[in-house]
Design an enzyme around this catalytic site. Structure first.
Site, PDB file in Angstrom:
ATOM      1  N   TYR A 141       0.823  -1.216   0.000  1.00 45.80           N
ATOM      2  CA  TYR A 141       0.000   0.000   0.000  1.00 45.80           C
ATOM      3  C   TYR A 141       0.854   1.261   0.000  1.00 45.80           C
ATOM      4  O   TYR A 141       0.415   2.307  -0.450  1.00 45.80           O
ATOM      5  CB  TYR A 141      -0.905   0.025   1.232  1.00 45.80           C
ATOM      6  CG  TYR A 141      -2.230  -0.660   1.071  1.00 45.80           C
ATOM      7  CD1 TYR A 141      -2.304  -1.969   0.624  1.00 45.80           C
ATOM      8  CD2 TYR A 141      -3.418  -0.002   1.373  1.00 45.80           C
ATOM      9  CE1 TYR A 141      -3.517  -2.605   0.491  1.00 45.80           C
ATOM     10  CE2 TYR A 141      -4.641  -0.640   1.244  1.00 45.80           C
ATOM     11  CZ  TYR A 141      -4.690  -1.936   0.805  1.00 45.80           C
ATOM     12  OH  TYR A 141      -5.891  -2.563   0.676  1.00 45.80           O
ATOM     13  N   LYS A 187       3.333 -15.339   1.735  1.00 45.35           N
ATOM     14  CA  LYS A 187       3.484 -16.043   0.457  1.00 45.35           C
ATOM     15  C   LYS A 187       4.973 -16.325   0.273  1.00 45.35           C
ATOM     16  O   LYS A 187       5.606 -15.921  -0.717  1.00 45.35           O
ATOM     17  CB  LYS A 187       2.899 -15.176  -0.685  1.00 45.35           C
ATOM     18  CG  LYS A 187       2.770 -15.875  -2.016  1.00 45.35           C
ATOM     19  CD  LYS A 187       1.633 -16.892  -2.076  1.00 45.35           C
ATOM     20  CE  LYS A 187       1.685 -17.664  -3.381  1.00 45.35           C
ATOM     21  NZ  LYS A 187       0.700 -18.759  -3.434  1.00 45.35           N
ATOM     22  N   ASP A 219      -2.982 -18.184  -0.034  1.00 44.43           N
ATOM     23  CA  ASP A 219      -4.048 -18.859  -0.800  1.00 44.43           C
ATOM     24  C   ASP A 219      -4.674 -19.975   0.027  1.00 44.43           C
ATOM     25  O   ASP A 219      -5.901 -20.121   0.078  1.00 44.43           O
ATOM     26  CB  ASP A 219      -3.517 -19.384  -2.151  1.00 44.43           C
ATOM     27  CG  ASP A 219      -2.199 -20.138  -2.033  1.00 44.43           C
ATOM     28  OD1 ASP A 219      -1.581 -20.124  -0.951  1.00 44.43           O
ATOM     29  OD2 ASP A 219      -1.788 -20.758  -3.039  1.00 44.43           O
ATOM     30  N   ASP A 243      -6.137  -7.173   4.014  1.00 45.91           N
ATOM     31  CA  ASP A 243      -7.313  -6.519   3.429  1.00 45.91           C
ATOM     32  C   ASP A 243      -8.264  -7.578   2.888  1.00 45.91           C
ATOM     33  O   ASP A 243      -9.467  -7.565   3.156  1.00 45.91           O
ATOM     34  CB  ASP A 243      -6.859  -5.572   2.312  1.00 45.91           C
ATOM     35  CG  ASP A 243      -8.024  -4.878   1.640  1.00 45.91           C
ATOM     36  OD1 ASP A 243      -8.914  -4.392   2.365  1.00 45.91           O
ATOM     37  OD2 ASP A 243      -8.054  -4.843   0.390  1.00 45.91           O
ATOM     38  N   ASP A 247     -11.924  -9.316   4.735  1.00 46.86           N
ATOM     39  CA  ASP A 247     -13.248  -9.298   4.084  1.00 46.86           C
ATOM     40  C   ASP A 247     -13.867 -10.694   4.057  1.00 46.86           C
ATOM     41  O   ASP A 247     -15.051 -10.871   4.335  1.00 46.86           O
ATOM     42  CB  ASP A 247     -13.154  -8.764   2.644  1.00 46.86           C
ATOM     43  CG  ASP A 247     -13.519  -7.288   2.565  1.00 46.86           C
ATOM     44  OD1 ASP A 247     -13.347  -6.591   3.591  1.00 46.86           O
ATOM     45  OD2 ASP A 247     -13.975  -6.833   1.488  1.00 46.86           O
TER      46      ASP A 247
HETATM   47  C1  IPM Z   1     -10.360  -1.394   4.240  1.00 48.86           C
HETATM   48  C2  IPM Z   1     -10.640  -0.799   2.885  1.00 48.86           C
HETATM   49  C3  IPM Z   1      -9.505   0.166   2.549  1.00 48.86           C
HETATM   50  C4  IPM Z   1      -8.235  -0.636   2.449  1.00 48.86           C
HETATM   51  C5  IPM Z   1      -9.717   0.974   1.275  1.00 48.86           C
HETATM   52  C6  IPM Z   1     -11.044   1.688   1.278  1.00 48.86           C
HETATM   53  C7  IPM Z   1      -8.588   1.949   1.055  1.00 48.86           C
HETATM   54  O1  IPM Z   1     -10.819  -1.767   1.932  1.00 48.86           O
HETATM   55  O2  IPM Z   1     -10.277  -0.653   5.224  1.00 48.86           O
HETATM   56  O3  IPM Z   1     -10.221  -2.611   4.303  1.00 48.86           O
HETATM   57  O4  IPM Z   1      -7.940  -1.241   1.414  1.00 48.86           O
HETATM   58  O5  IPM Z   1      -7.502  -0.671   3.438  1.00 48.86           O
HETATM   59 MG    MG Z   2     -10.815  -3.762   2.682  1.00 45.18          MG
END
Ligand code: IPM
Ligand code: MG
Length: 362
Positions: A141, A187, A219, A243, A247
């Site tokens: 990032y 990885k 993975d 990230d 999710d």
């Molecule tokens: C998160 C989001 C952010 C990230 C984006 C919106 C920049 O997806 O907080 O997970 O990738 O960190």
């Molecule tokens: Mg995110």
């Protein structure tokens, strides 16, 4: 001296859910004599509209003058076509970097009463309770060089030893207060940056011999989270892998609208719900405030070191859910549909009840 909390409600449903959380926090703080002081500022699209930037220097300075930040959500279709540096997301990345919030804690917890709303079978997810510790201010990032031209685009995934050391320590410390198991995700079969990551995590592990450490390739980790999420306690990983995995982890709980998060550094901490700004239901009193209320509970636990205050809020949330109260996003046949304000009232009522029971016990 009071503890200063900066509120950044942001865009979409942000203002509705932050005001819910503040009500609950004020109630608990009042009853438990915890001195809190709140201020508020703009961040995200709303800040762009007013100041031409998603995060103004003034608001950033106010965040730095506070002890913790409570964020709602930022972004919306209105600002999607802006250049990268003016998008609401850019504000998020900047605030993380400026406040040194290198550790992002995202719990993946399945509420028993919501187990049926998971996309996975109930028996696979029931009892899932782990956290993803994501490194938040390094990795691909932020790595240099980065850029793109007509023919190429490039980014750099880079970690330094101290960056890995400090996030590893956070993960081991967290595991100590939980089930004493850390899974480090990388990885290392392909990436040199992961070889350093793995080496350093194992070195730090020497200071935490009471905690079990294992490694997974990213993975495989994605697969294992979906296959058997109950095997995990604490997952520690880099920025991009975290990230993605956070999710997946949030989604399988069936309670994405319910999950809080904390981002911590050595001086500051920022708390926010995992979900986004849901512009389609903004201002309609439909949003689920529980993730933001739970973020307030995390604030009490981590920033104020007040586990009791935090537990009261979490207990109130569980009770409200087990009585069948639901906002539209988690509504199912037979449950009671509530608006944002009604849900907030329900949590306030339960909180009050729990606190008065505790008082009578003392
Ligand atoms: C998160 C989001 C952010 C990230 C984006 C919106 C920049 O997806 O907080 O997970 O990738 O960190
Ligand atoms: Mg995110």
């Amino acid at each position: 001296m009071s503890f200063k909390i900066m509120l950044l409600p942001g865009d979409g449903i942000g203002p509705d859910i932050v005001s819910s959380a503040v009500k609950v926090m004020k109630l608990v703080a009042g009853k438990m004599s915890i001195p809190l002081e709140f201020s508020e500022g703009l961040m995200g699209g709303c800040s762009y509209e007013k100041y031409g930037t998603p995060l103004s220097e003034g608001v950033l300075a106010e965040c730095k003058a506070s002890d913790a930040v409570l964020l709602g959500a930022v972004g919306g279709p209105k600002w999607e076509s802006l250049p990268h540096n003016l998008k609401p997301e850019a504000a998020l990345l900047r605030i993380r970097k400026e406040l040194g919030l290198f550790a992002n804690i995202r719990p993946a917890k399945v509420y028993d009463s919501l187990v049926e709303s998971s996309s996975l079978k109930a028996e696979v997810v029931k009892g899932t309770d782990f956290i993803v510790v994501r490194e938040l201010t390094g990795g691909i990032y932020f790595g240099q060089p980065r850029g793109f031209n007509e023919t190429r685009g490039w980014n750099t995934m880079e970690y330094s030893r101290p960056e890995v050391e400090r996030i590893a320590r956070i993960a081991f410390e967290m595991a100590r207060s939980r089930n004493k198991k850390v899974t480090s995700v990388d990885k290392a079969n392909v990436l040199e940056v992961s070889q350093l990551w793995r080496t350093v995590v194992h070195e730090i592990h020497k200071d935490y011999q009471d905690v079990a450490l294992s490694d997974l390739y990213v993975d495989n980790a994605a697969m294992q989270i979906v296959k058997n999420p109950k095997q995990f306690d604490v997952i520690v990983t880099g920025n991009l892998f975290g990230d993605i995995l956070s999710d997946i982890s949030g989604m399988i709980t069936g309670s994405l609208g319910m999950l809080p998060s904390a981002s911590m550094g050595t001086r500051y901490a920022l708390y926010e719900p995992i979900h986004g700004s849901a512009p389609d239901i903004a201002g309609q009193n439909k949003a689920n405030p529980l993730a933001t209320i739970a973020s307030g509970a995390m604030l009490f636990a981590h920033s104020l070191k007040n586990a009791k205050a935090s537990a009261v809020i979490n207990e109130a949330i569980e009770e409200v859910l087990s009585e069948g109260f639901r906002t539209a996003d988690i509504f199912s046949e037979g449950s009671k549909l509530l608006s944002t304000t009604e849900m907030t009232e329900a949590v306030l009522e339960k909180t009050e009840k729990i606190l008065s029971q505790k008082e009578s016990v003392l």
